[in-house]
Design a protein around this motif. Sequence first.
Motif, PDB file in Angstrom:
ATOM      1  N   VAL A 204     -27.628  32.240 -10.234  1.00 24.74           N
ATOM      2  CA  VAL A 204     -27.111  33.284 -11.119  1.00 24.74           C
ATOM      3  C   VAL A 204     -27.710  34.672 -10.894  1.00 24.74           C
ATOM      4  O   VAL A 204     -27.490  35.572 -11.699  1.00 24.74           O
ATOM      5  N   ALA A 205     -28.416  34.895  -9.801  1.00 20.38           N
ATOM      6  CA  ALA A 205     -28.957  36.228  -9.515  1.00 20.38           C
ATOM      7  C   ALA A 205     -27.853  37.259  -9.321  1.00 20.38           C
ATOM      8  O   ALA A 205     -28.042  38.432  -9.602  1.00 20.38           O
ATOM      9  N   CYS A 206     -26.695  36.830  -8.855  1.00 15.90           N
ATOM     10  CA  CYS A 206     -25.600  37.750  -8.538  1.00 15.90           C
ATOM     11  C   CYS A 206     -24.598  37.897  -9.675  1.00 15.90           C
ATOM     12  O   CYS A 206     -23.489  38.402  -9.466  1.00 15.90           O
ATOM     13  N   THR A 207     -24.956  37.523 -10.881  1.00 14.02           N
ATOM     14  CA  THR A 207     -24.028  37.562 -12.010  1.00 14.02           C
ATOM     15  C   THR A 207     -23.567  38.979 -12.323  1.00 14.02           C
ATOM     16  O   THR A 207     -24.353  39.924 -12.292  1.00 14.02           O
ATOM     17  N   ALA A 208     -22.285  39.103 -12.624  1.00 11.92           N
ATOM     18  CA  ALA A 208     -21.708  40.372 -13.073  1.00 11.92           C
ATOM     19  C   ALA A 208     -20.795  40.083 -14.261  1.00 11.92           C
ATOM     20  O   ALA A 208     -20.122  39.056 -14.300  1.00 11.92           O
TER      21      ALA A 208
ATOM     22  N   TYR B  96     -17.867  36.243 -17.051  1.00  4.22           N
ATOM     23  CA  TYR B  96     -18.883  36.577 -16.053  1.00  4.22           C
ATOM     24  C   TYR B  96     -18.483  35.998 -14.706  1.00  4.22           C
ATOM     25  O   TYR B  96     -17.853  34.938 -14.637  1.00  4.22           O
ATOM     26  N   ALA B  97     -18.892  36.686 -13.648  1.00  2.00           N
ATOM     27  CA  ALA B  97     -18.606  36.223 -12.295  1.00  2.00           C
ATOM     28  C   ALA B  97     -19.906  36.069 -11.522  1.00  2.00           C
ATOM     29  O   ALA B  97     -20.811  36.889 -11.660  1.00  2.00           O
ATOM     30  N   LEU B  98     -19.988  35.003 -10.759  1.00  2.00           N
ATOM     31  CA  LEU B  98     -21.049  34.887  -9.759  1.00  2.00           C
ATOM     32  C   LEU B  98     -20.448  35.464  -8.491  1.00  2.00           C
ATOM     33  O   LEU B  98     -19.571  34.864  -7.873  1.00  2.00           O
ATOM     34  N   THR B  99     -20.894  36.649  -8.100  1.00  2.00           N
ATOM     35  CA  THR B  99     -20.236  37.358  -7.004  1.00  2.00           C
ATOM     36  C   THR B  99     -20.306  36.605  -5.685  1.00  2.00           C
ATOM     37  O   THR B  99     -19.476  36.825  -4.813  1.00  2.00           O
ATOM     38  N   CYS B 100     -21.254  35.690  -5.544  1.00  2.00           N
ATOM     39  CA  CYS B 100     -21.340  34.905  -4.309  1.00  2.00           C
ATOM     40  C   CYS B 100     -20.247  33.858  -4.216  1.00  2.00           C
ATOM     41  O   CYS B 100     -19.963  33.332  -3.141  1.00  2.00           O
TER      42      CYS B 100
ATOM     43  N   LEU C 207     -22.538  44.929 -12.753  1.00  2.00           N
ATOM     44  CA  LEU C 207     -23.555  44.112 -12.088  1.00  2.00           C
ATOM     45  C   LEU C 207     -24.803  43.959 -12.947  1.00  2.00           C
ATOM     46  O   LEU C 207     -25.141  44.833 -13.742  1.00  2.00           O
ATOM     47  N   GLY C 208     -25.495  42.844 -12.747  1.00  2.00           N
ATOM     48  CA  GLY C 208     -26.773  42.627 -13.417  1.00  2.00           C
ATOM     49  C   GLY C 208     -26.667  42.265 -14.884  1.00  2.00           C
ATOM     50  O   GLY C 208     -27.658  42.314 -15.603  1.00  2.00           O
ATOM     51  N   LYS C 209     -25.488  41.892 -15.338  1.00  2.00           N
ATOM     52  CA  LYS C 209     -25.307  41.469 -16.731  1.00  2.00           C
ATOM     53  C   LYS C 209     -25.153  39.957 -16.746  1.00  2.00           C
ATOM     54  O   LYS C 209     -24.374  39.390 -15.990  1.00  2.00           O
ATOM     55  N   TYR C 210     -25.909  39.314 -17.621  1.00  2.00           N
ATOM     56  CA  TYR C 210     -25.946  37.856 -17.658  1.00  2.00           C
ATOM     57  C   TYR C 210     -25.378  37.326 -18.968  1.00  2.00           C
ATOM     58  O   TYR C 210     -25.477  37.985 -19.999  1.00  2.00           O
TER      59      TYR C 210
END
Length: 108
Positions: A46-50, A73-77, A89-92
């Motif tokens: 979840v580091a790439c969550t937007a 929310y999206a996991l951009t990966c 970006l950076g919102k969880y």
Amino acid sequence: MTNPKHTVEFVDSGATLEVSETETILQACLEAGIASEYSCRVGACVACTAEIVAGDVVQPAARGLTAEEADSYALTCMARPQSDLELRLGKYPPSIEASTNDDAERDG
């Protein structure tokens, strides 16, 4: 047959890029030189969550999000655009924010 492309806008920075429905948002960011946090690249960390401000994605392998969280929310990966998008970006999700705060309180 061509793959449809959609405009992805990162609302905090104003950066935009075109992303094909067959590539992940993270992949397109890395190719375009747009800074984006990531770690595992397999939908688990979840580091790439937007946060999805507007638009739709498909992300069937986003194991780090619940089905309910994947609506907002999206996991951009893992996420592939299905329409034009606006992302923050950076919102969880609240569940991740809560666990992060709990960890900080234990460590504090």
